[in-house]
Design a protein around this motif. Structure first.
Motif, PDB file in Angstrom:
ATOM      1  N   ARG A  65       5.314 -16.037 -47.955  1.00 26.80           N
ATOM      2  CA  ARG A  65       6.053 -15.241 -49.002  1.00 26.80           C
ATOM      3  C   ARG A  65       5.981 -13.860 -48.299  1.00 26.80           C
ATOM      4  O   ARG A  65       4.916 -13.471 -47.223  1.00 26.80           O
ATOM      5  CB  ARG A  65       4.998 -14.980 -50.135  1.00 26.80           C
ATOM      6  N   THR A 108       5.053  -8.894 -50.363  1.00 27.25           N
ATOM      7  CA  THR A 108       4.285  -9.121 -51.672  1.00 27.25           C
ATOM      8  C   THR A 108       2.935  -9.065 -51.316  1.00 27.25           C
ATOM      9  O   THR A 108       2.256  -9.310 -50.027  1.00 27.25           O
ATOM     10  CB  THR A 108       4.501 -10.479 -52.363  1.00 27.25           C
ATOM     11  N   THR A 109       1.805  -8.807 -52.255  1.00 26.55           N
ATOM     12  CA  THR A 109       0.493  -8.875 -52.005  1.00 26.55           C
ATOM     13  C   THR A 109      -0.076 -10.214 -52.445  1.00 26.55           C
ATOM     14  O   THR A 109      -1.138 -10.450 -52.518  1.00 26.55           O
ATOM     15  CB  THR A 109      -0.433  -7.441 -52.501  1.00 26.55           C
ATOM     16  N   GLY A 110       0.656 -11.082 -53.403  1.00 30.70           N
ATOM     17  CA  GLY A 110       0.146 -11.932 -53.506  1.00 30.70           C
ATOM     18  C   GLY A 110       0.818 -12.774 -54.933  1.00 30.70           C
ATOM     19  O   GLY A 110       1.922 -12.269 -55.275  1.00 30.70           O
ATOM     20  N   LEU A 152      -3.595  -7.633 -57.876  1.00 28.66           N
ATOM     21  CA  LEU A 152      -3.556  -8.863 -58.646  1.00 28.66           C
ATOM     22  C   LEU A 152      -3.611  -8.894 -59.909  1.00 28.66           C
ATOM     23  O   LEU A 152      -2.740  -9.250 -60.904  1.00 28.66           O
ATOM     24  CB  LEU A 152      -4.160 -10.027 -57.891  1.00 28.66           C
ATOM     25  N   SER A 209      -8.085 -18.915 -57.047  1.00 26.89           N
ATOM     26  CA  SER A 209      -6.979 -19.314 -56.415  1.00 26.89           C
ATOM     27  C   SER A 209      -6.726 -20.866 -55.980  1.00 26.89           C
ATOM     28  O   SER A 209      -7.766 -21.377 -55.664  1.00 26.89           O
ATOM     29  CB  SER A 209      -6.428 -18.313 -55.559  1.00 26.89           C
ATOM     30  N   GLU A 259       1.455 -20.069 -49.580  1.00 31.10           N
ATOM     31  CA  GLU A 259       1.318 -19.411 -50.701  1.00 31.10           C
ATOM     32  C   GLU A 259      -0.076 -19.594 -51.443  1.00 31.10           C
ATOM     33  O   GLU A 259      -0.141 -20.920 -51.627  1.00 31.10           O
ATOM     34  CB  GLU A 259       2.481 -19.667 -51.505  1.00 31.10           C
ATOM     35  N   ALA A 260      -0.736 -18.837 -51.921  1.00 31.26           N
ATOM     36  CA  ALA A 260      -1.611 -19.005 -52.564  1.00 31.26           C
ATOM     37  C   ALA A 260      -1.545 -18.499 -53.970  1.00 31.26           C
ATOM     38  O   ALA A 260      -0.905 -17.332 -54.045  1.00 31.26           O
ATOM     39  CB  ALA A 260      -3.287 -18.593 -52.106  1.00 31.26           C
ATOM     40  N   GLU A 272      -3.222 -16.810 -57.722  1.00 28.30           N
ATOM     41  CA  GLU A 272      -4.479 -16.389 -58.243  1.00 28.30           C
ATOM     42  C   GLU A 272      -4.430 -16.844 -59.892  1.00 28.30           C
ATOM     43  O   GLU A 272      -3.373 -16.257 -60.645  1.00 28.30           O
ATOM     44  CB  GLU A 272      -4.567 -14.864 -58.155  1.00 28.30           C
TER      45      GLU A 272
END
Length: 183
Positions: free
Chosen positions: A31, A34-36, A82, A106, A116-117, A119
């Protein structure tokens, strides 16, 4: 450096939100911008589980999912936390606000395909404050399913041709654990 040695990442292609990487003989997706990623497991006070249903082009099918989305993907909000993204996605997709959000940790979404992780958040004490349905690029149907009817409801969704996102099973684990703890 990878576990296999001194292989460095080679970018094969990069688009707005994904990048295809080659590391040694392995190819995978990352990704970007994005930050997550967040995924919510929403439960109403009267023990209804909130699912979303939407068409997903990669699988060419309608999918039953928990609300989820990207953090930091909106211009001017690149540093979005998040927790903030989770609250925003819940409201945007379902029309609900949570009185309580519990961070659950996560997990990787598909370790053979992406780094990708995701949360997870348990969203509790929900209040319906809007219509939901997603943003202008989405067409989401919201379902509030009594917890005691989930198995039959999911079977019926499969019978009408829907696919089920694997995170449903993780979410139901956490929701079940919460319900049992609060009996």
């Amino acid at each position: 450096m990878s576990e296999e040695g001194q292989d460095s990442d080679q970018t094969i292609i990069e688009r707005r939100f994904i990048r295809l990487i080659q590391r040694g003989r392995w190819e995978f997706v990352q990704r970007v911008n994005t930050t997550g990623v967040v995924c919510l497991f929403p439960l109403t006070v009267d023990q209804r589980v909130i699912f979303v249903e939407q068409f997903r082009p990669p699988v060419d099918a309608t999918v039953i999912e928990f609300p989820a989305g990207l953090a930091g993907d909106i211009a001017g909000q690149e540093e979005e936390l998040l927790e903030t993204a989770a609250a925003r996605e819940l409201l945007e997709e379902t029309g609900y606000q949570a009185g309580q959000m519990v961070a659950l940790g996560s997990t990787v979404s598909s370790a053979g395909l992406t780094d990708e992780a995701v949360e997870f958040f348990l969203a509790l004490d929900l209040q319906k404050v809007g219509a939901g349905g997603g943003d202008e690029s989405e067409k989401i149907t919201v379902h509030a399913v009594p917890f005691t009817e989930i198995e039959d409801w999911l079977d019926h969704a499969r019978q009408r041709g829907c696919l089920l996102d694997a995170r449903i099973y993780a979410g139901l684990y956490f929701i079940t654990k919460h319900i049992q703890k609060n009996r």
